[in-house]
Structure formats: structure tokens, C-alpha cells
Enzyme design. Structure first.
Site, PDB file in Angstrom:
ATOM      1  N   HIS A 242     -13.051   1.000   0.030  1.00  0.00           N
ATOM      2  CA  HIS A 242     -13.349   0.014   0.921  1.00  0.00           C
ATOM      3  C   HIS A 242     -13.625  -1.310   0.397  1.00  0.00           C
ATOM      4  CE1 HIS A 242     -13.484   3.205   4.511  1.00  0.00           C
ATOM      5  NE2 HIS A 242     -12.198   2.803   4.265  1.00  0.00           N
TER       6      HIS A 242
ATOM      7  N   ASN B 223       0.928  -1.192  -0.018  1.00  0.00           N
ATOM      8  CA  ASN B 223       0.091  -0.218  -0.034  1.00  0.00           C
ATOM      9  C   ASN B 223       0.827   1.232  -0.139  1.00  0.00           C
ATOM     10  OD1 ASN B 223      -1.949   2.023   0.393  1.00  0.00           O
ATOM     11  ND2 ASN B 223      -2.774   1.136   2.283  1.00  0.00           N
TER      12      ASN B 223
END
Ligand code: AMP
Length: 397
Positions: A178, A8
């Protein structure tokens, strides 16, 4: 043995987690922070050990080199060849990606073209991808999109009621976020819904960023975040949904520009803005206990927004079989779970075991009673393992 890294990359950070696949065994995890500075921080955890040091990390390629060197030095891997694939979290996949994708020139170009929709994130993800490509040129690289799971929404769930030309010309619509977490939660939920051929799930990912998703037959049908993660329920520092005229009115009142007000809606609102205490729900709840009126209001607002979305999605799904709480607040704050459940209980007929709800933090647990018509559970989310799974899948193809 095959090792897969889930990455990430942010504008000045790079989080990583290394898995042994297909066992999904976590070998190590870590983070490079303040990339671009002389006093950057590099941290790594493996087994029961951990290390943190301050050192110059001038760019993302230097951070990746640091990661690889640390893996070898700490004997987590013996050679770089053991890393067969790297999966990159990408915040915005726009209308192009309804599932993860191998990195190619076309994938890169599309992610680049979506930078206006997620300026900080997509740009940083590409920097991260290119840094890995430089240090590990032969690995399988996969893009895993936060928005992909939400691409199954119908137009009446994702189109905004603005002039249609803007929807088509500027791709201005609901994308959500998400998605990797909501998909993981819906997959984990199946074990509680055995024999149910058409499970209807409401998953509440409530952390400092928060979103709620309605899932039917394992597909997203509606989600609370909008064009960007600013939409939906109130969050740590974000407003969530607002009457759009609030922007115009407040810019006129304060003399601030649209961009300044947009930053306020993103970074100074939500729990922080209303409570004037903190963006962290723990601080706000502590202030509630002390009788702080603004903290009490902020907490009530948060609960109400979540309950409203659950009600909306109950109707959207034609009923619900399971409600899931997850992420920082959903996994850890029994007080907030209790308040939400008490708010929705009369209408939905849930039966909650409030003692069980108070149990251990951060563990998977069903908090509804056996006779409850809706299963209510806390499920810790795991976006990294989803990235590793998807990435490994492409490697094995
Ligand atoms: P996340 O963005 O998922 O990391 O979630 C961050 C939010 O979770 C913050 O508002 C924290 O207050 C909340 N949180 C994290 N740990 C705890 C805890 N042990 N108890 C209560 N809230 C927590």
C-alpha cells in the site's frame, strides 16, 4: 492533450483509469473481469455514462484492445496516439525499487525475479504490461511499485530476527505494501501541517487489506505489513501478525499442509475467520448490532490491533502530529474510527469531535477538535492518480 492511463492488472482482471495530464482530470475508468472466459465482463464509466457487457475476453491483449476500441468508439479519445504513457501498478518491487521506474528489459527482469515473493500479483502485472506493449508499442511505460515508499526503512525496521543468512540469501525481510496510498496520504496531509518542518504522521489504510505506516519528514520509517501483505494488523480475511508457531501447531492439529494453512491465514481468517459472519466490515458491524458474540469479538480484535500499532508508531516517531484514516473502512465506517479513537484517546490526549466524525462518508474531513494536539483526519486515498503523476513525470523527462 496528453492522456495517461493508470493500470492495475490482476491474473484475470484489468482495471484502468484514463487521465488528462497535467490537469489530472479523470476521463474514464473501467474494468475487465473474468479474462480468459467466454463470459467475461467489460465495464467502462465516462462522464455521467456507463456501460457493462458480457462477452468473451480470451486474454489480457484482447482486454487491452477492448479498452482502446471503447475509448475511440465512445469518443473519449480520437486516436490511440493521444495516450502518451501507461503506468502499471506493481505489487512487489523487492529491494530493487525505491521509486517508480521506466519499463526496460532490466525492469521487466527484476519484476519477474520477484515473482516468488508475490506469485499471483507480479506475474499478472507482467502479463498486463506485455499486453499493453503489444497494442500500444510506442507509449512510455512506467512501473509504480506498492513497496517503493517503504524502502526508506532502516534495517532495524525491516530485518526479521531470523538467521541473517536467510535475510541476505533469500531477501526475506519486511517490504510492506500500500506504499502508493501511504505516500499519497502523506502528501495530502501537508496542507494540515503547514509550518511543521518535521511532520510525523501515522497513516491508517484500512480496507479489506489494511496497513499502518509511520512517516517522518515525508519518508516511511515503519510499516505494518511484512514480507507479504499477510503481516501487520488483522484484515478482512488475513490474520495479520501471528506467533509463527501457530502455523506449526495448527498443521499438526489439523493434518493440513503448510500451503493449506497459509491459504487459510490469507483467505479464511481476520474478520471472516473470527466472526464467522463475513469478511466485510459492514456485515460484521450489523451482526454486532444484533449482539452476535463472535462479531463483537472480531470487531474488538480489529480495533485493538490498530490501536496497538498506533501506540507503537507513536513511540517510533517520538510523538505524532497527524493520524489519517483512509480506504474502504477508514473512509466510510465512522463506528470503527470512533472505536479506534476512543481506544487511543486517553494515552495520546487526542480531542475528537465525534459528531463531525459521523458526518458524510468518503469525504476529506478533519475530525479532531481545534485544540487537539494531534490532527486526526479522514482522507480518501487515490492510488491511481499517484500512478498517473509518476508516469507523466517520466514521459515529460
Ligand atoms: P477496500 O478494500 O478499501 O475497498 O475496503 C473494503 C472494506 O471497506 C470492506 O470491509 C467494507 O465493508 C468497507 N466499506 C466499504 N464501503 C463502506 C461503507 N459505506 N460503510 C462501511 N464500510 C464500508
Amino acid at each position: 492533450m496528453d492522456k495517461v492511463m493508470a493500470v492495475n492488472a490482476g491474473s484475470s482482471s484489468l482495471k484502468f483509469k484514463l487521465y488528462e495530464m497535467p490537469e489530472e482530470k479523470v476521463l474514464c475508468s473501467g474494468n475487465a473481469e473474468r479474462i480468459g472466459h467466454e463470459d467475461a465482463i467489460f465495464g467502462i464509466k465516462w462522464g455521467s455514462e456507463s456501460e457493462k457487457k458480457v462477452l468473451p475476453i480470451l486474454d489480457h491483449a484482447a482486454a487491452v484492445q477492448l479498452v482502446v476500441d471503447a475509448l475511440i468508439e465512445k469518443k473519449i479519445i480520437h486516436s490511440m496516439d493521444e495516450i502518451v504513457a501507461v503506468g502499471h501498478r506493481i505489487v512487489q518491487g523487492g529491494k530493487y525499487f525505491s521509486h517508480s521506474e521506466l519499463f526496460s528489459k532490466d525492469t521487466e527482469d527484476k519484476i519477474e525475479s520477484l515473482i516468488p515473493l508475490a506469485p499471483l500479483h507480479n506475474k499478472a502485472h507482467l502479463v498486463g504490461f506485455r499486453a499493453f506493449k503489444k497494442i500500444l508499442p510506442n507509449v512510455t511505460s512506467v512501473a509504480v511499485f506498492d513497496t517503493a515508499f517503504h524502502q526508506s526503512m532502516e534495517p532495524q525496521d525491516y530485518v526479521f530476527p531470523i538467521p541473517y543468512e536467510y535475510t541476505t540469501k533469500y531477501d526475506c525481510r519486511r517490504y510492506g505494501a500500500h506504499g502508493t496510498s501511504h505516500q499519497y496520504l502523506s502528501q495530502e496531509a501537508t496542507k494540515y501541517l503547514k509550518g511543521n518542518k518535521h511532520p510525523r504522521i501515522i497513516s491508517c489504510h484500512i480496507g479489506s487489506g489494511a496497513s499502518i505506516t509511520a512517516i517522518k519528514d515525508s519518508k516511511c520509517v515503519a510499516t505494518s505489513m511484512g514480507l507479504t501483505p499477510l503481516g501487520g494488523i488483522m484484515m478482512g480475511t488475513r490474520t495479520g501478525d501471528l506467533d509463527p508457531s501457530v502455523m506449526n501447531y495448527l498443521c499438526t492439529c489439523t493434518g493440513k499442509s503448510v500451503e493449506e494453512m497459509y491459504q487459510i491465514f490469507n483467505k479464511k481468517s481476520g474478520f471472516l475467520g473470527v466472526s464467522e459472519v463475513s469478511n466485510d466490515s459492514r456485515d460484521v458491524l450489523a451482526a454486532v448490532d444484533e449482539g452476535n458474540e463472535k462479531a463483537i469479538l472480531a470487531n474488538k480484535l480489529f480495533i485493538r490491533r490498530i490501536a496497538d500499532f498506533i501506540g507503537q508508531y507513536y513511540v517510533r516517531l517520538g510523538g505524532v502530529d497527524m493520524i489519517i484514516f483512509s480506504a474502504g473502512i477508514g473512509e466510510n465506517s465512522y463506528e470503527i474510527r470512533e472505536s479506534i479513537c476512543k481506544e487511543i484517546e486517553p494515552a495520546l490526549g487526542l480531542k475528537i469531535d465525534y459528531e463531525k466524525n459521523k458526518g458524510k462518508r468518503g469525504v476529506e474531513v478533519v475530525i479532531s477538535k481545534p485544540e487537539s494536539p494531534i490532527v486526526v483526519a479522514v482522507i480518501p486515498t487515490d492510488e491511481e492518480v499517484m500512478i498517473a503523476r509518476d508516469t507523466y513525470h517520466f514521459y515529460k523527462k
